[in-house]
Write a protein that holds these residues in place. Structure first.
Motif, PDB file in Angstrom:
ATOM      1  N   TYR A 208      10.663  -4.272 -26.403  1.00  0.00           N
ATOM      2  CA  TYR A 208      10.264  -4.969 -25.189  1.00  0.00           C
ATOM      3  C   TYR A 208       9.297  -4.129 -24.357  1.00  0.00           C
ATOM      4  O   TYR A 208       8.264  -4.628 -23.890  1.00  0.00           O
ATOM      5  CB  TYR A 208      11.497  -5.313 -24.350  1.00  0.00           C
ATOM      6  CG  TYR A 208      12.414  -6.346 -24.954  1.00  0.00           C
ATOM      7  CD1 TYR A 208      12.006  -7.157 -26.011  1.00  0.00           C
ATOM      8  CD2 TYR A 208      13.711  -6.520 -24.466  1.00  0.00           C
ATOM      9  CE1 TYR A 208      12.857  -8.105 -26.560  1.00  0.00           C
ATOM     10  CE2 TYR A 208      14.563  -7.467 -25.009  1.00  0.00           C
ATOM     11  CZ  TYR A 208      14.127  -8.255 -26.055  1.00  0.00           C
ATOM     12  OH  TYR A 208      14.970  -9.189 -26.601  1.00  0.00           O
ATOM     13  N   GLU A 209       9.637  -2.866 -24.176  1.00  0.00           N
ATOM     14  CA  GLU A 209       8.804  -2.028 -23.321  1.00  0.00           C
ATOM     15  C   GLU A 209       7.435  -1.785 -23.940  1.00  0.00           C
ATOM     16  O   GLU A 209       6.418  -1.729 -23.234  1.00  0.00           O
ATOM     17  CB  GLU A 209       9.503  -0.694 -23.032  1.00  0.00           C
ATOM     18  CG  GLU A 209       8.899   0.085 -21.880  1.00  0.00           C
ATOM     19  CD  GLU A 209       8.931  -0.693 -20.565  1.00  0.00           C
ATOM     20  OE1 GLU A 209       8.034  -0.444 -19.737  1.00  0.00           O
ATOM     21  OE2 GLU A 209       9.821  -1.545 -20.365  1.00  0.00           O
ATOM     22  N   GLU A 210       7.390  -1.637 -25.243  1.00  0.00           N
ATOM     23  CA  GLU A 210       6.104  -1.420 -25.901  1.00  0.00           C
ATOM     24  C   GLU A 210       5.189  -2.625 -25.719  1.00  0.00           C
ATOM     25  O   GLU A 210       3.983  -2.471 -25.477  1.00  0.00           O
ATOM     26  CB  GLU A 210       6.309  -1.140 -27.387  1.00  0.00           C
ATOM     27  CG  GLU A 210       5.041  -0.692 -28.093  1.00  0.00           C
ATOM     28  CD  GLU A 210       5.298  -0.260 -29.528  1.00  0.00           C
ATOM     29  OE1 GLU A 210       4.436  -0.561 -30.377  1.00  0.00           O
ATOM     30  OE2 GLU A 210       6.328   0.374 -29.787  1.00  0.00           O
ATOM     31  N   LEU A 211       5.729  -3.828 -25.815  1.00  0.00           N
ATOM     32  CA  LEU A 211       4.913  -5.027 -25.597  1.00  0.00           C
ATOM     33  C   LEU A 211       4.480  -5.132 -24.148  1.00  0.00           C
ATOM     34  O   LEU A 211       3.330  -5.503 -23.858  1.00  0.00           O
ATOM     35  CB  LEU A 211       5.678  -6.272 -26.019  1.00  0.00           C
ATOM     36  CG  LEU A 211       5.492  -6.780 -27.454  1.00  0.00           C
ATOM     37  CD1 LEU A 211       4.083  -7.310 -27.671  1.00  0.00           C
ATOM     38  CD2 LEU A 211       5.833  -5.728 -28.479  1.00  0.00           C
ATOM     39  N   ARG A 212       5.376  -4.808 -23.222  1.00  0.00           N
ATOM     40  CA  ARG A 212       5.020  -4.883 -21.805  1.00  0.00           C
ATOM     41  C   ARG A 212       3.881  -3.921 -21.462  1.00  0.00           C
ATOM     42  O   ARG A 212       2.995  -4.241 -20.668  1.00  0.00           O
ATOM     43  CB  ARG A 212       6.234  -4.548 -20.928  1.00  0.00           C
ATOM     44  CG  ARG A 212       7.324  -5.603 -20.917  1.00  0.00           C
ATOM     45  CD  ARG A 212       8.378  -5.288 -19.878  1.00  0.00           C
ATOM     46  NE  ARG A 212       9.485  -6.247 -19.924  1.00  0.00           N
ATOM     47  CZ  ARG A 212      10.702  -5.968 -20.379  1.00  0.00           C
ATOM     48  NH1 ARG A 212      10.992  -4.751 -20.818  1.00  0.00           N
ATOM     49  NH2 ARG A 212      11.635  -6.898 -20.399  1.00  0.00           N
ATOM     50  N   ARG A 213       3.914  -2.738 -22.037  1.00  0.00           N
ATOM     51  CA  ARG A 213       2.914  -1.719 -21.732  1.00  0.00           C
ATOM     52  C   ARG A 213       1.656  -1.839 -22.596  1.00  0.00           C
ATOM     53  O   ARG A 213       0.698  -1.100 -22.389  1.00  0.00           O
ATOM     54  CB  ARG A 213       3.520  -0.312 -21.931  1.00  0.00           C
ATOM     55  CG  ARG A 213       4.634   0.028 -20.961  1.00  0.00           C
ATOM     56  CD  ARG A 213       5.252   1.389 -21.286  1.00  0.00           C
ATOM     57  NE  ARG A 213       6.285   1.759 -20.347  1.00  0.00           N
ATOM     58  CZ  ARG A 213       6.067   2.437 -19.224  1.00  0.00           C
ATOM     59  NH1 ARG A 213       4.828   2.805 -18.896  1.00  0.00           N
ATOM     60  NH2 ARG A 213       7.073   2.738 -18.416  1.00  0.00           N
ATOM     61  N   GLY A 214       1.670  -2.770 -23.550  1.00  0.00           N
ATOM     62  CA  GLY A 214       0.589  -2.834 -24.526  1.00  0.00           C
ATOM     63  C   GLY A 214      -0.700  -3.446 -24.041  1.00  0.00           C
ATOM     64  O   GLY A 214      -1.721  -3.362 -24.726  1.00  0.00           O
ATOM     65  N   GLY A 215      -0.667  -4.099 -22.880  1.00  0.00           N
ATOM     66  CA  GLY A 215      -1.881  -4.701 -22.357  1.00  0.00           C
ATOM     67  C   GLY A 215      -1.985  -6.173 -22.725  1.00  0.00           C
ATOM     68  O   GLY A 215      -1.151  -6.728 -23.445  1.00  0.00           O
TER      69      GLY A 215
END
Length: 294
Positions: A208-215
């Motif tokens: 979840y966090e990787e997608l949120r921070r991915g742009g």
């Protein structure tokens, strides 16, 4: 089945691993299918074969699944996206791609688009999850998410009765698959059914966090299909009314993922796991319709 040759497709070296990929058809943009948790490329053979009628069509097994090399699970989305890019290069499949991601595969498709926006022509998301899913369901129901998580204790082996029942169910599902594919696919499922749980264990810690921070995603058309059929697993935790309200929240979230040029389609009697087998024509029509606009 890892270590054995796949019943269809071939093995490619990519990122230091041997990965299975099957392609057919010609033209572009190529359609690339990303399976959901616990599924493998050959689960989507019907859709892949149909898409090959109008473009290059690709299915594959990410590492840790199917006939590709084993890796420790779960994995980070960026790792899976980078691996897929290397595999497509090794197989000589040029971009940009129309990525078709199912469930967990939709996370990986979106992460690929975040990392390599110039290599994505469009997205079709099949009943996708989302990192902000809980914000789109009633608050009192979101608390059930904790109760519904898989436990950390080892999963027991299937009993003979369970194995027999599962074998029969998969035989029905794959009735339209060639026998030389359906047989090995059923045996794979019986040997690797725990993969579905193992692949999703890092949703809250990494995915979840990787997608949120991915742009942001590139400005490409995105189509979404929602499976709105009954969910036996939900029924263990929710009333029919609660399930209806959750579906309404998910429907709104899926609609918000859809972009101009794409469409949001709801399949009222489709299950999450096998909507592409239960409704192949609707899935293919969504892919074909978006492809004609690219």
């Amino acid at each position: 089945m890892r270590g054995q040759l796949p019943p269809l497709g071939r093995m490619y070296e990519a990122g230091g691993r041997r990965l299975m990929l099957h392609r057919s058809g010609t033209g572009g943009p190529p359609v690339v299918l990303l399976p959901g948790a616990g599924l493998v490329g050959l689960d989507f053979l019907n859709v892949q074969a149909g898409a090959a009628g109008f473009t290059t069509s690709v299915l594959y097994d990410r590492a840790g699944t199917g006939w590709s090399d084993a890796v420790e699970l779960p994995r980070r989305p960026a790792e899976v996206a980078e691996e897929l890019r290397a595999l497509l290069g090794a197989a000589g499949v040029p971009g940009p791609y129309l990525l078709v991601g199912h469930s967990l595969g939709a996370f990986y498709a979106r992460r690929f688009a975040q990392l390599f926006p110039a290599e994505v022509a469009g997205l079709v998301l099949l009943d996708p999850g989302h990192e902000d899913m809980l914000a789109h369901v009633p608050g009192e129901l979101a608390s059930l998410a904790e109760e519904m998580k898989p436990g950390t204790e080892p999963l027991p082996d299937l009993t003979e009765e369970q194995e027999s029942a599962a074998r029969g169910q998969w035989a029905q599902l794959y009735a339209g698959w060639p026998g030389e594919v359906s047989g090995p696919l059923i045996e794979h499922n019986l040997a690797s059914w725990r993969t579905a749980v193992e692949e999703v264990r890092n949703f809250e810690t990494e995915v979840y966090e990787e997608l949120r921070r991915g742009g942001a995603l590139p400005q490409v058309p995105v189509s979404v299909i929602s499976a709105a059929g009954s969910n036996p697993y939900w029924a263990r935790f929710m009333t029919e009314e609660a399930q209806r309200r959750v579906r309404a929240g998910i429907r709104g979230l899926h609609a918000s993922l859809t972009t101009p040029g794409g469409e949001h389609r709801e399949l009222p009697d489709a299950s999450h796991q096998y909507l592409h087998i239960e409704h192949p024509e609707e899935v293919l029509d969504t892919i074909r319709t978006l492809h004609t606009k690219l």
